[in-house]
Design a protein around this motif. Structure first.
Motif, PDB file in Angstrom:
ATOM      1  N   SER A 632      45.098  96.965  67.525  1.00 40.99           N
ATOM      2  CA  SER A 632      44.253  95.793  67.769  1.00 40.99           C
ATOM      3  C   SER A 632      44.634  94.742  66.738  1.00 40.99           C
ATOM      4  CB  SER A 632      42.779  96.156  67.647  1.00 40.99           C
ATOM      5  OG  SER A 632      42.430  97.147  68.596  1.00 40.99           O
ATOM      6  N   GLY A 634      44.093  90.827  65.131  1.00 42.36           N
ATOM      7  CA  GLY A 634      43.331  89.591  64.964  1.00 42.36           C
ATOM      8  C   GLY A 634      44.244  88.504  64.447  1.00 42.36           C
ATOM      9  N   ALA A 655      38.676  88.562  63.736  1.00 39.91           N
ATOM     10  CA  ALA A 655      39.318  88.525  65.048  1.00 39.91           C
ATOM     11  C   ALA A 655      39.808  89.913  65.461  1.00 39.91           C
ATOM     12  CB  ALA A 655      40.479  87.533  65.028  1.00 39.91           C
ATOM     13  N   ALA A 658      37.041  91.707  66.905  1.00 39.49           N
ATOM     14  CA  ALA A 658      36.794  91.182  68.249  1.00 39.49           C
ATOM     15  C   ALA A 658      37.745  91.820  69.250  1.00 39.49           C
ATOM     16  CB  ALA A 658      36.947  89.668  68.249  1.00 39.49           C
ATOM     17  N   ALA A 659      39.004  92.053  68.825  1.00 41.33           N
ATOM     18  CA  ALA A 659      39.982  92.706  69.700  1.00 41.33           C
ATOM     19  C   ALA A 659      39.550  94.144  70.000  1.00 41.33           C
ATOM     20  CB  ALA A 659      41.364  92.677  69.050  1.00 41.33           C
ATOM     21  N   ALA A 662      36.925  94.083  72.490  1.00 43.48           N
ATOM     22  CA  ALA A 662      37.444  93.703  73.802  1.00 43.48           C
ATOM     23  C   ALA A 662      38.160  94.854  74.497  1.00 43.48           C
ATOM     24  CB  ALA A 662      38.382  92.506  73.661  1.00 43.48           C
ATOM     25  N   THR A 666      44.800  95.147  72.102  1.00 40.03           N
ATOM     26  CA  THR A 666      44.931  93.760  72.521  1.00 40.03           C
ATOM     27  C   THR A 666      44.812  92.889  71.283  1.00 40.03           C
ATOM     28  OG1 THR A 666      44.100  92.071  74.027  1.00 40.03           O
ATOM     29  CG2 THR A 666      42.446  93.463  72.947  1.00 40.03           C
ATOM     30  N   GLN A 668      43.092  89.061  69.597  1.00 40.51           N
ATOM     31  CA  GLN A 668      42.110  87.996  69.737  1.00 40.51           C
ATOM     32  C   GLN A 668      42.345  86.979  68.626  1.00 40.51           C
ATOM     33  OE1 GLN A 668      39.473  87.477  71.936  1.00 40.51           O
ATOM     34  NE2 GLN A 668      40.215  89.190  73.186  1.00 40.51           N
ATOM     35  N   TYR A 670      40.800  84.095  66.122  1.00 42.06           N
ATOM     36  CA  TYR A 670      39.534  83.984  65.389  1.00 42.06           C
ATOM     37  C   TYR A 670      38.578  83.070  66.133  1.00 42.06           C
ATOM     38  CZ  TYR A 670      36.159  82.430  61.919  1.00 42.06           C
ATOM     39  OH  TYR A 670      35.002  82.102  61.270  1.00 42.06           O
ATOM     40  N   ASN A 671      37.315  83.514  66.229  1.00 41.88           N
ATOM     41  CA  ASN A 671      36.277  82.749  66.893  1.00 41.88           C
ATOM     42  C   ASN A 671      35.063  82.706  65.980  1.00 41.88           C
ATOM     43  OD1 ASN A 671      33.722  82.636  68.654  1.00 41.88           O
ATOM     44  ND2 ASN A 671      35.335  81.905  70.037  1.00 41.88           N
TER      45      ASN A 671
END
Length: 935
Positions: A632, A634, A655, A658-659, A662, A666, A668, A670-671
């Motif tokens: 994963s 980020g 991030a 977050a991956a 998800a 995968t 992601q 940064y959010n």
């Protein structure tokens, strides 16, 4: 005391034992022991002083001393024997045989109070050791009293006045260079611990002028107590500062030798056989040591001018010269009247007449005494310097500026792996250096010549003819002639070991030992440099935070060695996925960092992330088995939200989580909103750990009604949390966090106890209801002690276990285990009912429903709420009701809010219902009121 036979045995003792005995002062009590410690002989003083009882005590006390001498025969061991009214100082020595083995011991004893003059004078051992070692300064350390005697030379060699410091141990230690003190301590400890026969170490001390000066410190413990501890240590200080200045000495000795080679004295003579007329030059008079005011001695009377051997050879050569005209060249030893010997080279030739007869003889005497002395000294010094150079791997060189001609010493040839004597030129040697080193040497040489730099030093890498890479420290000094650069002379030192040691230290300090990638410290350093460059050039930069998925499975199933191999393989794949300008590092465990420089677009970082995911996902062969993991990732971009490395790391880490959320394997970007969720979760976890202690939890209760007769079949306990600030936390938010951090275990026990207690209070109040229900986490079911805790809670709160329902989710049944089966068996035996909560939202195995003591299925509210709006939901609930009845299970519908839905459930044959149509969840007291109203 020994008997006659024992005394007779002493006659068999060799002279070594007798000599050892004679070393003791004659007024002492003396004993002779055999190898086992048995007394063989004693003097009169011993027989009057030592009775059998004392002899037995001494034998026992001296046992450890004899054991010490068995390992160190050369020591003198001292022991003080004390008993009421008597103190004896004992000195024990070993007697060694021809084979080196211990044949016996000699012991001397005296009472220091009775005869203090019998104690050995410290000066005796002190000056004996000084004479044996013939060194400059003498020191004597009394370890028991902590005092050190130092001779005046110890201080005067450093420019201090005699007795400049007190007799403490620390006064000299304060003079030692701080960097050298650890070596001194180690060397002294090694000797005092018996690991080395003597103490020897060189170090720097500060002299009276404040400068550091090298000395050689040597010593030896000469007296030990019976426990093996040193009592006295003596030694010497030798000034070796000049030996530490090898380069200066080399140039100085070279000059001395060059001057010695040009020293020459020549004297000439002539002799006429016809009239026996002999002539000497003034120089020859000086060489022979005779006054020039007197005529030289006749040829036949010169015997006293040479040693007998030299005169015999000179006489024979002179006869051959006179009779045969044969020239001679001899090296002879002359004797001056003072007795001084002079080494000369004598040459003689004959001047012949027309008939071939010797008309006259002529010759020269070359006094080469100084030359021979210089040559001998030169040979000795050169041999010494060669040994020093070989030990230190130091070679000398000379480079002629005008021609580029290069001269090396033999040691320099050996260092470079080239046969000594091979002609060399500076430019021809450059290709053998690494390119960067060759440029460094050329630049240093050109700067010395162009800028008239006196000295330059360069550390360079050289490849030998057998392809070995060595590191050299080359120091050159420029010499001028007539104001112009003439030559560069200097030293070449092999520093390969030093350099490789530095590289090893660098590797350990900055690189991960398992993968060879930069560790977190080096990664941070280089990443900060890259960020500074990115800021100046305004070029984008991206940080990828990688965490391997399913890596723990590899460690658990194949072992940590396989896990290490996997990490090494993944590190290699990561390097292949990025450019050489990018940076890959290992943060720790199964976490990696990738810094992408000059990222044109965010999409480029995504392309690299996909490439990494694909590469990591490829199977890895580990000892005949394949392992497959994912990762994963980020991604964080350098910018306003992440202006520095710390911000980038936090953003990329967020991030990465977050991956994982998800679905893993995968990536992601940064959010900020996800970061806020993460921060919220951290806050929740911290508050949860204190909530139980702060009494912030309470229970709400919601009834389940029978659709057959309207009775209260069950009451479900629902956990509620109101923080100290009054904020009400949603169970949907905090229950998952409690499960992840493990707090659900103590919270679940509290809920069970509170629910049972409340149910008992209602029952005692005469309120009518069936069972009390408590929600149970899958994490609680994995606890081998969970069933025991449940039964203990029922007993403690006096609530029948057959009126308890534990509501579990479908996922809890998916992890079938021996612990789970044992737990459910205990529940079944004690009448505890299981209900499947939110049925239809998971993936149940129907076999589990039949195998375990499940009695109720609860249809999820998401299905029930849409029964009257979506036909497929109506069919779905009907299927669940039919399935439950087919399995012999009761079916409960959750979330019933309308009469229409309630009628549809009755038509489908649903057994029980729960929802706002009946009542919302109520606190315990309000629930009691509601129950009373149902009667």
């Amino acid at each position: 005391m020994p008997d006659a036979s024992a005394i007779a045995e002493t006659t068999a003792l060799d002279t070594t034992l007798v000599a050892s005995l004679l070393l003791h002062p004659s007024r002492r009590a003396l004993l002779v022991l055999d190898a086992t410690g048995r007394v063989l002989a004693s003097n009169e003083r011993a027989r009057t002083l030592i009775d059998p009882e004392m002899e037995a005590k001494l034998r026992e006390a001296l046992a450890s001393a004899m054991a010490q001498l068995a390992d160190h025969p050369g020591r003198e061991v001292q022991y003080r024997h004390e008993q009421p009214g008597l103190t004896l100082d004992c000195l024990l020595r070993a007697v060694a045989g021809p084979d080196g083995g211990v044949r016996g011991y000699t012991v001397s004893l005296h009472n220091p109070e009775e005869a203090p003059d019998l104690a050995e004078s410290p000066d005796r051992a002190r000056w004996r050791f000084a004479l044996e070692n013939a060194q400059d300064g003498l020191w004597d350390w009394d370890a028991e009293r902590g005092e050190v005697y130092r001779s005046g030379r110890c201080f005067t060699m450093l420019g201090y006045a005699r007795d400049a410091f007190d007799g403490s141990f620390d006064s000299w230690q304060a003079l030692i260079h701080p960097d050298d003190r650890p070596r001194v301590k180690v060397a002294l400890h090694a000797h005092l611990a018996g690991e080395r026969e003597s103490y020897i170490v060189d170090y720097r001390v500060r002299d009276a002028n404040g400068k550091w000066r090298w000395i050689l410190d040597r010593g030896r413990a000469i007296s030990w107590d019976h426990a093996g501890r040193p009592r006295r240590v003596v030694g010497t200080h030798t000034d070796i500062h000049d030996y530490k200045q090898i380069e200066a000495q080399l140039r100085e000795r070279e000059l001395i030798l060059n001057q010695a080679q040009h020293v020459a004295h020549l004297g000439n003579w002539s002799w006429s056989p016809e009239n026996d007329n002999l002539w000497w030059s003034d120089e020859l008079y000086w060489i022979v040591g005779l006054p020039s005011s007197k005529p030289p001695p006749k040829f036949r009377n010169q015997r006293h001018l040479f040693t007998p051997e030299s005169y015999a050879r000179l006489h024979a050569a002179s006869v051959a010269l006179l009779k045969q005209g044969k020239p001679y060249a001899l090296e002879l030893v002359m004797l001056r009247p003072s007795g001084e010997q002079r080494v000369v080279q004598a040459r003689g030739e004959a001047i012949l007449d027309q008939d071939g007869r010797a008309q006259s003889l002529v010759g020269v005497i070359h006094d080469i005494t100084e030359q021979r002395k210089a040559e001998e000294t030169s040979r000795w010094r050169n041999d010494l310097l060669d040994r020093i150079a070989a030990m230190g791997r130091i070679g000398g060189f000379e480079l002629l500026v005008e021609t580029g001609e290069l001269h090396w010493t033999d040691e320099n040839y050996r260092i470079h792996g080239i046969e000594p004597g091979k002609p060399l030129r500076f430019e021809e040697t450059l290709p053998n250096y690494c390119p960067e080193s060759a440029q460094k040497l050329q630049l240093a040489f050109r700067r010395m010549v162009a800028e008239r730099l006196e000295e330059q030093t360069a550390d360079v890498c050289y490849v030998t003819p057998d392809d070995r890479r060595i590191w050299l420290r080359i120091t050159g000094r420029l010499e001028l002639r007539d104001g112009k650069p003439y030559r560069v002379t200097g030293l070449t030192q092999d520093i390969t070991e030093e350099h490789e040691a530095g590289e090893r230290i660098e590797q350990l300090a900055h690189y991960d030992t398992l993968t060879g990638l930069p560790n977190r410290f080096l990664f941070r350093e280089r990443a900060n440099e890259a960020i500074e460059v990115a800021r100046r050039g305004e070029k984008p930069l991206a940080l990828l935070f990688l965490d391997l998925d399913r890596f723990k499975n590899v460690n658990d199933t194949q072992g940590h060695e396989a896990g290490d191999l996997l990490l090494q393989e993944i590190a290699g794949r990561l390097r292949q996925c990025v450019r050489s300008s990018d940076l890959v590092g290992r943060l720790g465990g199964d976490e990696f960092l990738v810094l992408l420089r000059e990222v044109a677009r965010p999409e480029d970082a995504a392309l690299v992330a996909r490439k990494i995911i694909a590469a990591v996902g490829e199977p890895v062969a580990l000892g005949g088995l394949d392992a497959q993991v994912g990762c994963s990732i980020g991604i964080a971009l350098l910018g306003d939200n992440a202006p520095d490395l710390e911000s980038l790391l936090r953003a990329a880490d967020t991030a990465m989580y977050a991956a994982k959320d998800a679905g893993r394997n995968t990536f992601q970007f940064y959010n900020a909103s996800f970061y806020e969720r993460v921060q919220r979760r951290v806050t929740l976890e911290q508050e949860l750990r204190q909530a139980l202690a702060r009494d912030e939890f309470h229970l709400a209760f919601q009834p389940t009604l029978s659709l057959r007769d309207g009775s209260v079949a069950c009451i479900e306990s629902l956990l509620r949390w109101r923080t100290a600030s009054g904020e009400l936390r949603s169970p949907a938010e905090f229950i998952p966090v409690a499960e992840e951090c493990g707090e659900i275990i103590p919270i679940g026990r509290w809920v069970l106890a509170q629910a049972c207690r409340q149910a008992r209070l209602w029952h005692e109040a005469g309120l009518q209801f069936g069972r009390i229900a408590v929600n149970v986490s899958a994490l609680q079911l994995r606890d081998p002690e969970f069933a025991t805790h449940v039964l203990q809670a029922c007993a403690r709160e006096r609530w029948p276990s057959d009126r308890l329902v534990l509501e579990i989710t479908e996922s809890a049944l998916m992890r079938d285990s021996e612990v789970l089966r044992t737990t459910f068996d205990m529940f079944k035996a004690n009448g505890i009912t299981l209900a499947i909560d939110d049925f239809g939202t998971g993936f149940s195995n129907l076999g589990y429903l039949h195998r375990f003591p499940v009695r109720t299925l609860k249809i999820d509210r998401s299905f029930v709420s849409q029964m009257d709006q979506a036909s497929n939901m109506l069919e779905l609930t009907h299927a669940v009701v039919s399935l439950g009845h087919a399995l012999g299970l009761g079916v409960v519908a959750e979330g019933v809010e309308t009469e229409n839905v309630l009628q549809l459930l009755r038509q489908q044959g649903c057994d029980e219902a729960q929802g706002y149509l009946f009542t919302r969840p109520l606190p315990g007291e309000e629930m009691a009121t509601w129950l009373a109203a149902q009667a």
